[in-house]
Scaffold this motif. Structure first.
Motif, PDB file in Angstrom:
ATOM      1  N   GLU A 127      -7.044  -2.549   3.221  1.00 11.69           N
ATOM      2  CA  GLU A 127      -8.348  -3.639   3.639  1.00 11.69           C
ATOM      3  C   GLU A 127      -7.783  -5.110   4.303  1.00 11.69           C
ATOM      4  OE1 GLU A 127     -11.531  -4.647   0.332  1.00 11.69           O
ATOM      5  OE2 GLU A 127     -12.372  -2.853   0.564  1.00 11.69           O
ATOM      6  N   SER A 171       0.402  -1.096   0.282  1.00  5.91           N
ATOM      7  CA  SER A 171      -0.892  -0.210   0.031  1.00  5.91           C
ATOM      8  C   SER A 171       0.821   1.102  -0.115  1.00  5.91           C
ATOM      9  CB  SER A 171      -1.284   0.016   1.875  1.00  5.91           C
ATOM     10  OG  SER A 171      -0.322   0.157   3.115  1.00  5.91           O
ATOM     11  N   SER A 178      -1.958   0.987  -7.618  1.00  2.00           N
ATOM     12  CA  SER A 178      -3.078   1.611  -8.578  1.00  2.00           C
ATOM     13  C   SER A 178      -3.901   1.500  -7.355  1.00  2.00           C
ATOM     14  CB  SER A 178      -3.499   0.831  -9.388  1.00  2.00           C
ATOM     15  OG  SER A 178      -3.636  -0.561  -8.653  1.00  2.00           O
ATOM     16  N   PRO A 179      -4.626   2.628  -7.291  1.00  2.00           N
ATOM     17  CA  PRO A 179      -4.952   3.489  -6.165  1.00  2.00           C
ATOM     18  C   PRO A 179      -6.268   1.484  -5.792  1.00  2.00           C
ATOM     19  CG  PRO A 179      -5.915   5.159  -7.667  1.00  2.00           C
ATOM     20  CD  PRO A 179      -5.094   3.881  -8.369  1.00  2.00           C
ATOM     21  N   GLU A 180      -6.547   0.803  -6.537  1.00  2.00           N
ATOM     22  CA  GLU A 180      -7.182  -0.528  -6.617  1.00  2.00           C
ATOM     23  C   GLU A 180      -6.700  -1.124  -5.765  1.00  2.00           C
ATOM     24  OE1 GLU A 180     -10.125  -3.393  -9.003  1.00  2.00           O
ATOM     25  OE2 GLU A 180      -8.471  -2.195  -9.681  1.00  2.00           O
ATOM     26  N   ILE A 181      -5.554  -1.413  -5.802  1.00  2.00           N
ATOM     27  CA  ILE A 181      -4.902  -2.265  -5.042  1.00  2.00           C
ATOM     28  C   ILE A 181      -4.354  -1.230  -4.043  1.00  2.00           C
ATOM     29  CG2 ILE A 181      -1.810  -3.419  -5.010  1.00  2.00           C
ATOM     30  CD1 ILE A 181      -2.173  -2.895  -8.210  1.00  2.00           C
ATOM     31  N   ARG A 182      -4.557  -0.754  -3.719  1.00  2.00           N
ATOM     32  CA  ARG A 182      -3.818   0.473  -2.513  1.00  2.00           C
ATOM     33  C   ARG A 182      -5.382   0.333  -1.560  1.00  2.00           C
ATOM     34  NH1 ARG A 182      -1.758   4.662  -3.931  1.00  2.00           N
ATOM     35  NH2 ARG A 182      -0.257   3.916  -3.884  1.00  2.00           N
ATOM     36  N   ASN A 183      -6.512   0.266  -1.969  1.00  2.00           N
ATOM     37  CA  ASN A 183      -6.961  -0.316  -1.440  1.00  2.00           C
ATOM     38  C   ASN A 183      -7.358  -1.877  -0.825  1.00  2.00           C
ATOM     39  OD1 ASN A 183      -8.015   2.672  -1.283  1.00  2.00           O
ATOM     40  ND2 ASN A 183      -9.462   2.422  -3.380  1.00  2.00           N
ATOM     41  N   LYS A 184      -6.972  -2.066  -1.586  1.00  3.55           N
ATOM     42  CA  LYS A 184      -7.569  -3.882  -1.028  1.00  3.55           C
ATOM     43  C   LYS A 184      -6.645  -4.135  -0.141  1.00  3.55           C
ATOM     44  CE  LYS A 184     -10.496  -5.574  -4.767  1.00  3.55           C
ATOM     45  NZ  LYS A 184     -11.876  -5.923  -3.985  1.00  3.55           N
ATOM     46  N   SER A 185      -5.235  -3.466  -0.587  1.00  6.92           N
ATOM     47  CA  SER A 185      -4.220  -3.646   1.006  1.00  6.92           C
ATOM     48  C   SER A 185      -4.989  -3.384   2.294  1.00  6.92           C
ATOM     49  CB  SER A 185      -2.769  -3.115   0.020  1.00  6.92           C
ATOM     50  OG  SER A 185      -2.757  -3.694  -1.003  1.00  6.92           O
TER      51      SER A 185
END
Length: 499
Positions: free
Chosen positions: A327, A312, A318-325
């Motif tokens: 979570e 993260s 990418s923002p999507e991967i950062r949000n998944k991280s």
């Protein structure tokens, strides 16, 4: 089923033994009653022997006996409490002579031999003992005749031969020293086999007069009235003895039955205790294994959390991967918190008591949670008296921390929480955590202390279970009560005051 059959057999044997003892006592009491009555009969038989001697001593010429002299002699035989009365009867069953208590002859059974047992007395008809010839004499052809003084002739009968003399009652007696043969008025004939003289009719009576007097005044039978006082005393004493034995037998049988029942229950409880101990040991081993597994699981979770943080924080992510991280980090934190709660719940509670001031412990916890109170703008009121208790400080802090954290989670913004501690009596105190949240429904107040039971969506369900463990380890008690008008009260009682 085997235990039930064995118990049924034991109870049956005890009941049979009890019935056997009671039957034995009844049989023994009957035997004592028969023995007491036989003893009284023997006494009556010996009395009839004495009566034979009395009649023989009073008999005069012609078998005539003076009623006055006979009744006077019979009165000497009367012993109140033993021999109550004696009655001599004629052939018709009428009383000819008597002594002692009045005998109601008309109410007695004039049948030989006869016994009439009553409450206070027993009437015996012609009791005969070995060697007694009285009954045979009374049944002979010349029974004794009992006459009163007025029944004797007023005119002197014809003068007997010179060898005989007549006394004042009209009885002819031989002159002392005379060798003359007996007159016709006196018979020397002997009865069959008894060796005793038989008397004929008196010389002054004709044959018809003799038969008439013999029918009315001749003695054909006799009654003896004995007191049953000795029999009743013996039976009363024996009845007490048998009753005591019966009561002791009953107590023994009941006690043995209860002892057997308790033995059966104890055996059953021991079996259950062994099984519970085995199950407890198995659960303890399973608990340790689960705690070890939870402890080992935290390390991989920490690695996963660290990797998710590294991903993260990369700039080219990418923002999507950062949000998944993020979570992943939140979920690992939640699982790690649950594992920490489980490890804390599984840990054995070893209480190390020390003397501490309750107000200082509460003050430190309030300062620790001050940020949580300010975050929800909670109004906190502390009412803790100054006293010391005996407790494990670390465990007490953990229990109060969980209770305060549970109250903070329960109340809404601008809620109210109150901490109260006071002495209950001279030896113990109580502690209460009050809030004005939604409270706990009555049907769930006994379940909230169970593991993994929670009404909070974000809760683990182990906080209050840990509190109950700590409370029970100290020997205290905890309960959940309603806080009027709304909210809940968690009350800890029996906190031991320090000396």
């Amino acid at each position: 089923m085997e235990i039930t059959r064995r118990s049924f057999l034991v109870y049956g044997l005890l009941l049979a033994a009890w019935i056997l003892v009671l039957g034995w006592q009844v049989a023994e009491h009957s035997r004592v009653q028969r023995a007491a009555r036989d003893k009284l009969r023997y006494s009556a038989m010996y009395t009839s022997k004495t009566l034979e001697i009395v009649l023989g001593s009073q008999r005069r010429f012609g078998g005539v006996i003076s009623k006055e002299r006979l009744e006077s002699a019979l009165a000497e035989l009367i012993r109140p409490g033993e021999l109550n009365g004696v009655a001599l009867l004629n052939e018709a069953g009428e009383k000819v002579a008597s002594a002692g208590a009045p005998v109601e002859v008309q109410q007695k059974a004039v049948v030989r031999p006869a016994e009439l047992w009553e409450d206070q007395t027993v009437t015996l008809m012609n009791p005969v003992v070995l060697g007694t010839n009285l009954t045979r004499e009374l049944e002979g052809t010349n029974p004794p005749i009992i006459l009163s003084r007025q029944d004797f002739p007023t005119n002197r009968p014809p003068r007997p031969p010179p060898e005989m003399r007549t006394n004042e009652l009209g009885e002819v007696t031989p002159v002392s020293g005379s060798n003359s043969p007996p007159t016709a008025g006196r018979s020397r004939s002997r009865g069959p086999g008894d060796g005793r003289p038989r008397f004929g009719r008196p010389f002054w009576m004709s044959e018809d007069e003799y038969k008439s007097v013999l029918q009315k005044q001749g003695v054909h039978s006799f009654l003896i009235v004995m007191s049953t006082q000795s029999v009743r005393a013996t039976l009363h004493q024996d009845l007490w003895l048998r009753s005591i034995i019966a009561v002791l037998a009953t107590v023994s049988v009941v006690g043995s039955g209860l002892a057997w029942r308790n033995l059966g229950k104890s055996s059953d409880l021991q079996i259950r205790l062994v099984r519970a101990s085995e199950l407890n040991l198995h659960l303890k081993e399973l608990n340790l294994a689960a705690a070890g597994l939870a402890h080992e699981t935290r390390n991989p979770l920490n690695i996963v959390r660290g990797l998710a943080q590294m991903i993260s924080k990369q700039d080219d992510v990418s923002p999507e991967i950062r949000n998944k991280s993020r979570e992943i980090i939140d979920e690992t934190d939640r699982v790690t918190a649950q594992l920490n709660e489980f490890i804390n719940y599984s840990r054995p509670r070893e209480v190390r008591r020390s003397v501490l001031t309750l107000s200082s412990v509460v003050g430190e916890l309030v300062r620790t949670l001050n940020h949580d109170f300010d975050e929800k703008n909670i109004s906190l009121e502390v009412k803790v008296d100054q006293f010391t208790i005996e407790a494990d400080e670390q465990l007490l802090r953990q229990a109060l921390f969980n209770l305060l954290l549970n109250a903070i989670q329960a109340v809404a913004t601008n809620g109210e929480i109150e901490i109260v501690a006071r002495k209950n009596n001279a030896s113990d105190a109580l502690l209460e955590i009050r809030d004005n949240g939604p409270g706990v429904p009555p049907d769930r107040r006994s379940e909230i202390f169970k593991p993994y039971f929670t009404t909070n969506e974000k809760g683990t369900g182990l906080g209050l279970a840990v509190v109950q463990q700590i409370v029970l380890a100290h020997g205290w008690e905890i309960e959940c009560l309603p806080n009027e008008p709304c909210g809940a009260i968690f009350r800890i009682t029996h906190l031991k005051l320090a000396a």
